[in-house]
Write an enzyme that holds these catalytic residues in place. Structure first.
Site, PDB file in Angstrom:
ATOM      1  N   LYS A  32       4.064   4.837 -10.287  1.00 49.60           N
ATOM      2  CA  LYS A  32       4.832   3.625  -9.971  1.00 49.60           C
ATOM      3  C   LYS A  32       3.922   2.549  -9.386  1.00 49.60           C
ATOM      4  CE  LYS A  32       8.362   4.064  -6.981  1.00 49.60           C
ATOM      5  NZ  LYS A  32       8.144   3.190  -5.822  1.00 49.60           N
ATOM      6  N   SER A  33       3.062   2.932  -8.462  1.00 47.80           N
ATOM      7  CA  SER A  33       2.182   1.940  -7.824  1.00 47.80           C
ATOM      8  C   SER A  33       1.268   1.284  -8.862  1.00 47.80           C
ATOM      9  CB  SER A  33       1.306   2.629  -6.766  1.00 47.80           C
ATOM     10  OG  SER A  33       2.098   3.099  -5.721  1.00 47.80           O
ATOM     11  N   SER A 178      -0.356   0.002   5.562  1.00 51.16           N
ATOM     12  CA  SER A 178       0.519  -0.337   4.441  1.00 51.16           C
ATOM     13  C   SER A 178      -0.275  -0.868   3.253  1.00 51.16           C
ATOM     14  CB  SER A 178       1.557  -1.388   4.864  1.00 51.16           C
ATOM     15  OG  SER A 178       2.202  -1.889   3.712  1.00 51.16           O
ATOM     16  N   ASP A 330       5.164   8.973   0.939  1.00 50.97           N
ATOM     17  CA  ASP A 330       6.422   9.115   0.201  1.00 50.97           C
ATOM     18  C   ASP A 330       6.847  10.579   0.039  1.00 50.97           C
ATOM     19  OD1 ASP A 330       6.689   6.383  -0.091  1.00 50.97           O
ATOM     20  OD2 ASP A 330       5.560   6.338  -1.961  1.00 50.97           O
ATOM     21  N   ARG A 405      14.145   9.152  -3.505  1.00 54.69           N
ATOM     22  CA  ARG A 405      13.419  10.353  -3.053  1.00 54.69           C
ATOM     23  C   ARG A 405      14.307  11.276  -2.222  1.00 54.69           C
ATOM     24  NH1 ARG A 405       8.576   9.153  -5.280  1.00 54.69           N
ATOM     25  NH2 ARG A 405       7.857   7.033  -4.991  1.00 54.69           N
TER      26      ARG A 405
HETATM   27  C1  S3P Z   1       3.243   1.641  -2.139  1.00 46.66           C
HETATM   28  C2  S3P Z   1       2.921   1.740  -0.826  1.00 46.66           C
HETATM   29  C3  S3P Z   1       3.700   2.524   0.133  1.00 46.66           C
HETATM   30  C4  S3P Z   1       4.678   3.475  -0.554  1.00 46.66           C
HETATM   31  C5  S3P Z   1       5.378   2.850  -1.715  1.00 46.66           C
HETATM   32  C6  S3P Z   1       4.390   2.359  -2.748  1.00 46.66           C
HETATM   33  C7  S3P Z   1       2.408   0.805  -3.028  1.00 46.66           C
HETATM   34  O1  S3P Z   1       4.431   1.635   0.942  1.00 46.66           O
HETATM   35  O2  S3P Z   1       5.623   3.948   0.382  1.00 46.66           O
HETATM   36  O3  S3P Z   1       6.261   3.762  -2.337  1.00 46.66           O
HETATM   37  O4  S3P Z   1       2.521   0.905  -4.260  1.00 46.66           O
HETATM   38  O5  S3P Z   1       1.593   0.036  -2.498  1.00 46.66           O
HETATM   39  P1  S3P Z   1       3.802   0.969   2.281  1.00 46.66           P
HETATM   40  O6  S3P Z   1       2.755   0.025   1.859  1.00 46.66           O
HETATM   41  O7  S3P Z   1       4.957   0.259   2.940  1.00 46.66           O
HETATM   42  O8  S3P Z   1       3.297   2.126   3.079  1.00 46.66           O
END
Ligand code: S3P
Length: 452
Positions: A32-33, A178, A330, A405
């Site tokens: 996803k990221s 983050s 996550d 989730r």
């Molecule tokens: C993500 C970062 C995380 C994660 C999210 C995806 C990303 O969040 O929880 O599902 O793709 O950069 P945070 O940046 O708030 O930790």
């Protein structure tokens, strides 16, 4: 429109029960990221970027739609294969309508970063879950670039962001771990002259940095006493590229956990990225004594990868080091579910960020476990699951709170409990793992939709 407005979708409950062991090959969807980032960087690049293995979940589809609204040509060529003709750094057009990011915090925060240094305005919203989530964390650095926002009190969506006409580069130390905030700053830095610097006291997932380099931007990372220091040279000319999206280790966590839970299971989960910024869950599992073999370890597209062979077996509770939180942020709900079956306590601390995810994941996980006969000690920034050594009663109904989730975690729980576990809504699973129920059925999991 993607089916991202989980507000308006009718709840789709389902139940999971103990059955035969799981077997087979679990091919999980694209990361996803990486999928969000591929669309966004493709949209900032003149020429054709081709992406294969894109996750076609509601979150990512909402980002694809948003890229069109900013002027990019985004075409689905086939299953997971997409073509993007972007507009170039600084070339974004002003959307004619509100950008609806559905359930996706990553989508909205990265897109706001992307446009914060272009002199256009855009209004953002999302579903009931996203409208409760804090945006102040990105507004602080984006204001330093010269962007302005107007919206609800407390930095909540809906919100209008106006990008800076004369952006200045920033030097920003993340106050929280983050990857979304880091990425928003780096994406904003693309259209600011000079060098943008982000310092992260704890290293978070590094897909944005890796992909920016792939598109030809100059990005360096250095471990200094104050933290990981990332430097980006502004105003690059991005060069189109081919992106193969790796499979999502966070999605893989569910079939992996299901096989560990359901007696007699043995499954294989191929092509899982074990990028150290994402692999904390798999480290925790090995400490718990999980029977997981890493087959065929290799490197692909700069990412360490392996196929995982997972067999059911006894687990032992562990204390998860707080400094590992960013690399498995996550995976705590599913780890807590596994901890319920373990012998002894599993202690998870330093995870206050879970309170501002798609739901308050500490509260939702604790409530779901308690509803199924598992004792949990909840702390402000942590939880302790008191493992039941394989004997988990079940029989409860779990509230999903628009959180994919939470839904998937508790369906996995039910595969090993004495009585079935009901989840009140599986619709949010669409955001990240659209074929989850089909994939689990293919492995032999006894999960059924309720009410038709
Ligand atoms: C993500 C970062 C995380 C994660 C999210 C995806 C990303 O969040 O929880 O599902 O793709 O950069 P945070 O940046 O708030 O930790």
């Amino acid at each position: 429109m993607p089916d991202s407005s989980t507000d308006s979708a009718r709840p789709r409950p389902a139940s999971a029960r103990r059955g035969a062991g799981l077997s087979g090959i679990a091919v999980v969807p694209g990361d996803k990221s990486v999928s969000h980032r591929a669309l966004i960087l493709g949209a900032l690049t003149v020429g054709e970027t081709r992406v294969t293995g894109l996750l076609e979940g509601a979150d990512v589809l909402a980002t694809a739609e948003a890229m069109r609204a900013f002027g990019a040509e985004v075409t689905r060529c086939g299953d997971g294969t997409w073509s993007i003709h972007g507009v170039g750094v600084g070339g974004l057009g002003e959307p004619e309508d509100v950008i609806d990011c559905g359930n996706s915090g990553t989508g909205v925060r990265l897109i706001m970063g992307m446009m914060a240094t272009t002199p256009i305005s855009a209004t953002f919203t999302g579903d009931a879950s996203l409208r409760r989530r804090p945006m102040g964390r990105i507004l602080d650095p984006l204001r330093m670039f010269g962007a302005k926002h107007a919206g609800r009190q407390g930095g909540l969506l809906p919100m209008t962001l106006t990008g800076a006409a004369d952006p200045v580069p920033v030097d920003y130390t993340l106050p929280i771990a983050s990857a979304q905030v880091k990425s928003a700053v780096l994406l904003a830095g693309l259209n600011a002259p000079g060098e943008t610097v982000v310092i992260e006291p704890v290293a978070t997932r590094d897909h944005t940095e890796r992909m920016l380099r792939g598109f030809g931007a100059q990005v360096t990372g250095e471990d200094l006493p104050e933290g990981r220091t990332i430097r980006l040279a502004g105003l690059p000319e991005l060069a189109p590229c081919q992106i193969t999206v790796p499979r999502d280790p966070s999605s893989a966590a569910f079939p992996v956990a299901a096989a560990l839970i359901a007696e007699g299971s043995e499954i294989t989960v191929p092509n899982i990225s074990l990028n150290p910024t994402r692999a904390g869950f798999y480290e925790a599992l090995s400490e718990m004594g999980a029977d997981i073999e890493r087959l065929n370890p290799r490197e692909e597209g700069g990412e360490p990868m392996a196929d995982l062979r997972v067999r059911h077996g006894a687990l032992t509770g562990v204390e998860v080091p707080p400094e590992r939180a960013a690399s498995m942020i996550d995976e705590y709900p599913i780890l807590a579910v596994l901890a319920a079956f373990a012998e002894g306590d599993t202690v998870m601390r330093g995870i206050g960020e879970l309170r501002v995810k798609e739901s308050d994941r500490i509260a939702a996980t604790a409530a779901g476990l308690r509803a199924n006969g598992v004792e949990v000690t909840e702390e402000e920034d942590g939880m302790i699951v008191h493992g039941r050594g394989g004997q988990v009663p079940g029989g409860g109904t779990v509230a999903t709170h628009l959180d994919h989730r939470i839904a998937m975690s508790f369906l996995c729980l039910g595969l090993g409990t004495a009585k079935p576990v009901k989840v009140d809504d599986t619709a949010p699973i669409e955001t990240s793992f659209p074929d989850f129920l089909e994939l689990m059925a293919g492995l032999g999991a006894a999960i059924t939709r309720d009410n038709g």
